[in-house]
Design a protein around this motif. Structure first.
Motif, PDB file in Angstrom:
ATOM      1  N   THR A   1      -2.740   3.635  -2.688  1.00 16.56           N
ATOM      2  CA  THR A   1      -2.539   3.052  -4.673  1.00 16.56           C
ATOM      3  C   THR A   1      -2.014   1.843  -3.252  1.00 16.56           C
ATOM      4  N   TYR A   2      -2.555   0.567  -4.597  1.00 16.43           N
ATOM      5  CA  TYR A   2      -1.656  -0.264  -3.646  1.00 16.43           C
ATOM      6  C   TYR A   2      -1.224  -1.138  -5.350  1.00 16.43           C
ATOM      7  N   LEU A   3      -0.030  -2.271  -4.499  1.00 18.89           N
ATOM      8  CA  LEU A   3       1.456  -2.295  -5.371  1.00 18.89           C
ATOM      9  C   LEU A   3       0.899  -3.871  -5.767  1.00 18.89           C
ATOM     10  N   CYS A   4       0.800  -4.760  -6.589  1.00 17.96           N
ATOM     11  CA  CYS A   4       1.264  -6.443  -6.743  1.00 17.96           C
ATOM     12  C   CYS A   4       2.427  -6.241  -6.471  1.00 17.96           C
ATOM     13  N   ALA A   5       3.454  -6.837  -6.420  1.00 11.84           N
ATOM     14  CA  ALA A   5       5.136  -6.961  -6.849  1.00 11.84           C
ATOM     15  C   ALA A   5       4.977  -8.606  -6.257  1.00 11.84           C
TER      16      ALA A   5
ATOM     17  N   ARG B   1       0.754  -0.746   0.248  1.00 11.83           N
ATOM     18  CA  ARG B   1      -0.061   0.090  -0.095  1.00 11.83           C
ATOM     19  C   ARG B   1       1.316   1.098  -0.051  1.00 11.83           C
ATOM     20  N   GLN B   2       0.615   2.433  -0.912  1.00 12.23           N
ATOM     21  CA  GLN B   2       0.978   3.546  -0.563  1.00 12.23           C
ATOM     22  C   GLN B   2       0.692   4.938  -0.630  1.00 12.23           C
ATOM     23  N   TYR B   3       0.813   5.478   0.594  1.00 13.00           N
ATOM     24  CA  TYR B   3      -0.120   6.739   0.359  1.00 13.00           C
ATOM     25  C   TYR B   3       0.693   7.993  -0.677  1.00 13.00           C
TER      26      TYR B   3
ATOM     27  N   GLY C   1       2.719  10.099  -1.729  1.00  9.37           N
ATOM     28  CA  GLY C   1       4.090  11.019  -1.115  1.00  9.37           C
ATOM     29  C   GLY C   1       4.782  10.232  -0.160  1.00  9.37           C
ATOM     30  N   LYS C   2       4.289   9.034   0.590  1.00 11.80           N
ATOM     31  CA  LYS C   2       5.314   7.930   1.066  1.00 11.80           C
ATOM     32  C   LYS C   2       5.410   6.936   0.069  1.00 11.80           C
ATOM     33  N   SER C   3       6.225   6.041   0.643  1.00  7.23           N
ATOM     34  CA  SER C   3       6.851   4.715   0.598  1.00  7.23           C
ATOM     35  C   SER C   3       6.018   3.971   0.947  1.00  7.23           C
ATOM     36  N   PRO C   4       6.193   2.535  -0.148  1.00  8.02           N
ATOM     37  CA  PRO C   4       4.927   1.647   0.085  1.00  8.02           C
ATOM     38  C   PRO C   4       5.175   1.410   1.158  1.00  8.02           C
ATOM     39  N   GLU C   5       4.054   0.097   1.231  1.00  7.10           N
ATOM     40  CA  GLU C   5       4.133  -0.384   2.836  1.00  7.10           C
ATOM     41  C   GLU C   5       4.161  -1.791   2.715  1.00  7.10           C
ATOM     42  N   LEU C   6       4.188  -2.616   3.063  1.00 10.24           N
ATOM     43  CA  LEU C   6       3.955  -3.935   3.124  1.00 10.24           C
ATOM     44  C   LEU C   6       2.727  -4.561   3.843  1.00 10.24           C
ATOM     45  N   ILE C   7       1.688  -5.207   3.130  1.00  8.38           N
ATOM     46  CA  ILE C   7       1.218  -5.915   3.841  1.00  8.38           C
ATOM     47  C   ILE C   7       0.444  -7.093   3.654  1.00  8.38           C
ATOM     48  N   MET C   8       0.910  -7.724   2.655  1.00  2.00           N
ATOM     49  CA  MET C   8       0.134  -9.483   2.510  1.00  2.00           C
ATOM     50  C   MET C   8       1.060  -9.883   1.747  1.00  2.00           C
ATOM     51  N   SER C   9       2.067 -10.441   2.004  1.00  4.11           N
ATOM     52  CA  SER C   9       2.474 -11.663   1.225  1.00  4.11           C
ATOM     53  C   SER C   9       1.769 -12.927   1.387  1.00  4.11           C
ATOM     54  N   ILE C  10       2.009 -13.768  -0.907  1.00  2.00           N
ATOM     55  CA  ILE C  10       1.629 -15.080  -0.540  1.00  2.00           C
ATOM     56  C   ILE C  10       2.518 -15.328  -1.277  1.00  2.00           C
ATOM     57  N   TYR C  11       2.460 -17.371  -1.934  1.00  2.04           N
ATOM     58  CA  TYR C  11       3.791 -17.752  -1.371  1.00  2.04           C
ATOM     59  C   TYR C  11       2.902 -19.212  -2.412  1.00  2.04           C
ATOM     60  N   SER C  12       2.056 -19.418  -1.761  1.00  3.17           N
ATOM     61  CA  SER C  12       1.445 -20.762  -2.283  1.00  3.17           C
ATOM     62  C   SER C  12      -0.186 -20.461  -2.997  1.00  3.17           C
ATOM     63  N   ASN C  13      -0.414 -21.330  -3.974  1.00  2.00           N
ATOM     64  CA  ASN C  13      -1.820 -21.444  -4.657  1.00  2.00           C
ATOM     65  C   ASN C  13      -2.941 -21.621  -3.193  1.00  2.00           C
ATOM     66  N   GLY C  14      -4.148 -20.546  -3.319  1.00  3.00           N
ATOM     67  CA  GLY C  14      -5.773 -20.174  -2.482  1.00  3.00           C
ATOM     68  C   GLY C  14      -5.381 -19.170  -1.694  1.00  3.00           C
ATOM     69  N   ASP C  15      -6.032 -18.918  -0.862  1.00  6.51           N
ATOM     70  CA  ASP C  15      -6.300 -17.961   0.077  1.00  6.51           C
ATOM     71  C   ASP C  15      -5.613 -17.940   1.461  1.00  6.51           C
ATOM     72  N   LYS C  16      -4.912 -16.459   1.828  1.00  7.62           N
ATOM     73  CA  LYS C  16      -4.182 -16.099   2.729  1.00  7.62           C
ATOM     74  C   LYS C  16      -5.214 -14.947   3.832  1.00  7.62           C
ATOM     75  N   GLU C  17      -5.118 -15.255   4.550  1.00  2.00           N
ATOM     76  CA  GLU C  17      -6.519 -13.835   5.460  1.00  2.00           C
ATOM     77  C   GLU C  17      -5.486 -13.225   6.390  1.00  2.00           C
ATOM     78  N   ASP C  18      -5.627 -11.796   6.401  1.00  2.00           N
ATOM     79  CA  ASP C  18      -4.634 -11.264   7.831  1.00  2.00           C
ATOM     80  C   ASP C  18      -5.570 -10.263   8.190  1.00  2.00           C
ATOM     81  N   GLY C  19      -6.698 -10.524   8.958  1.00  2.00           N
ATOM     82  CA  GLY C  19      -7.551  -9.075   9.446  1.00  2.00           C
ATOM     83  C   GLY C  19      -8.935  -9.052   7.804  1.00  2.00           C
ATOM     84  N   ARG C  20      -8.199  -7.729   8.239  1.00  2.00           N
ATOM     85  CA  ARG C  20      -9.251  -7.626   6.868  1.00  2.00           C
ATOM     86  C   ARG C  20      -8.824  -7.842   5.519  1.00  2.00           C
ATOM     87  N   PHE C  21      -8.226  -7.769   5.602  1.00  2.00           N
ATOM     88  CA  PHE C  21      -7.041  -8.360   3.606  1.00  2.00           C
ATOM     89  C   PHE C  21      -7.175  -9.829   3.851  1.00  2.00           C
ATOM     90  N   THR C  22      -8.059 -10.143   2.701  1.00  2.00           N
ATOM     91  CA  THR C  22      -7.628 -11.297   1.335  1.00  2.00           C
ATOM     92  C   THR C  22      -6.424 -11.887   0.677  1.00  2.00           C
TER      93      THR C  22
END
Lengths: 114, 112
Positions: free
Chosen positions: B86-90, B37-39, B41-62
Motif C-alpha cells: 500500500t502506497y501512502l501519500c502524505a 510504502r507500507q507492507y 502488518g508493517k510500518s510505513p517506510e519513506l520512499i520519496m519526498s518532493i518540495y518543488s514543482n516538477g519531477d524528482k527521480e530516485d532509482g525506479r521511483f519518480t
C-alpha cells in the motif's frame, strides 16, 4: 540499528486499564509524532512533540489521551481507562530539525483491548 | 472534501510495467509532499519526498508535483512483485498547525 524504537510491540489491556506506549526517536532527531491506524484504514495524526513541548495536538481525543516528550527519556503516549475502540496500531515517527518534516516510522505498538 | 485523496485501488500491473499512483490535496499552503510504502502488518517506510514543482527521480521511483493543480504522483518503473504494497501519500501543510496528513493509501499488486 539506530532506527525509531517503540515498545512494547504488542500490548493487551482490559477495559478500564491504562496503556503506556513508548517511543525513542532516531539518534539526532528532536521531533516526535504519534499516529493511530485502524485495520484497513489510513494513518491518523494524533500529536506532534518536540522536547518538553507539545507543538500540535489537534488529532488527540480530548479525554483519556495524553502525550509527553521529556527532556530525558522516550516519548510516552498514555491512554487512560481504555475502551475496545482504542484497539489499533499506534505508530511513532521522528524527524530531525529542519528536515521539511520527513518522518521515519517505528515498528508500531499493537494495542488490543479485551 | 478529504484533505488528501488517493484512489484506494487495488491497482494491478504486470511485472515490468510502470505503476502510476496519484494523489490530490486540498490545502494550497502545503509545503512538503511524501510517498510512503507500507507492507501488510508493517510500518510505513519513506520512499520519496518532493518540495518543488516538477519531477524528482530516485532509482525506479519518480515523484511528480504540480502545486497549481494540487496534485502529486508516484511512478514506479519496471515494477516488481516485491513492490506490491500500500502506497501512502502524505502532505505537510504548516498553516493552521504542524501536522502531516496521510491519504488512505492505494493498494498496488504487481503480477509475476
Amino acid at each position: 540499528n539506530a532506527g525509531v524504537m517503540q515498545n512494547p510491540r504488542h500490548l493487551v489491556r482490559r477495559r478500564g486499564q491504562e496503556a503506556r506506549l513508548r517511543c525513542s526517536p532516531m539518534k539526532g532527531h528532536s521531533h516526535v509524532y504519534w499516529y493511530r491506524q485502524l485495520p484497513e484504514e489510513g494513518l491518523k495524526f494524533m500529536v506532534y512533540l518536540q522536547k518538553e513541548n507539545i507543538i500540535d495536538e489537534s488529532g488527540m481525543p480530548k479525554e483519556r489521551f495524553s502525550a509527553e516528550f521529556p527532556k530525558e527519556g522516550p516519548s510516552i503516549l498514555r491512554i487512560q481507562q481504555v475502551v475496545r475502540g482504542d484497539s489499533a496500531a499506534y505508530f511513532c515517527a521522528s524527524s530531525p530539525q529542519g528536515s521539511y518534516y520527513e518522518q521515519y516510522f517505528g515498528p508500531g505498538t499493537r494495542l488490543t483491548v479485551t | 472534501q478529504k484533505e488528501v485523496e488517493q484512489n484506494s485501488g487495488p491497482l494491478s500491473v504486470p511485472e515490468g510495467a510502470i505503476a502510476s499512483l496519484n494523489c490530490t490535496y486540498s490545502d494550497r499552503g502545503s509545503q512538503s509532499f511524501f510517498w510512503y510504502r507500507q507492507y501488510s502488518g508493517k510500518s510505513p517506510e519513506l520512499i520519496m519526498s518532493i518540495y518543488s514543482n516538477g519531477d524528482k527521480e530516485d532509482g525506479r521511483f519518480t515523484a511528480q508535483l504540480n502545486k497549481a493543480s494540487q496534485y502529486v504522483s508516484l511512478l514506479i518503473r519496471d515494477s516488481q512483485p516485491s513492490d506490491s504494497a500500500t502506497y501512502l501519500c502524505a502532505v505537510f501543510s504548516g498553516t493552521g498547525g504542524f501536522k502531516t496528513i496521510f491519504g488512505a493509501g492505494t493498494r498496488l499488486f504487481v503480477k509475476a
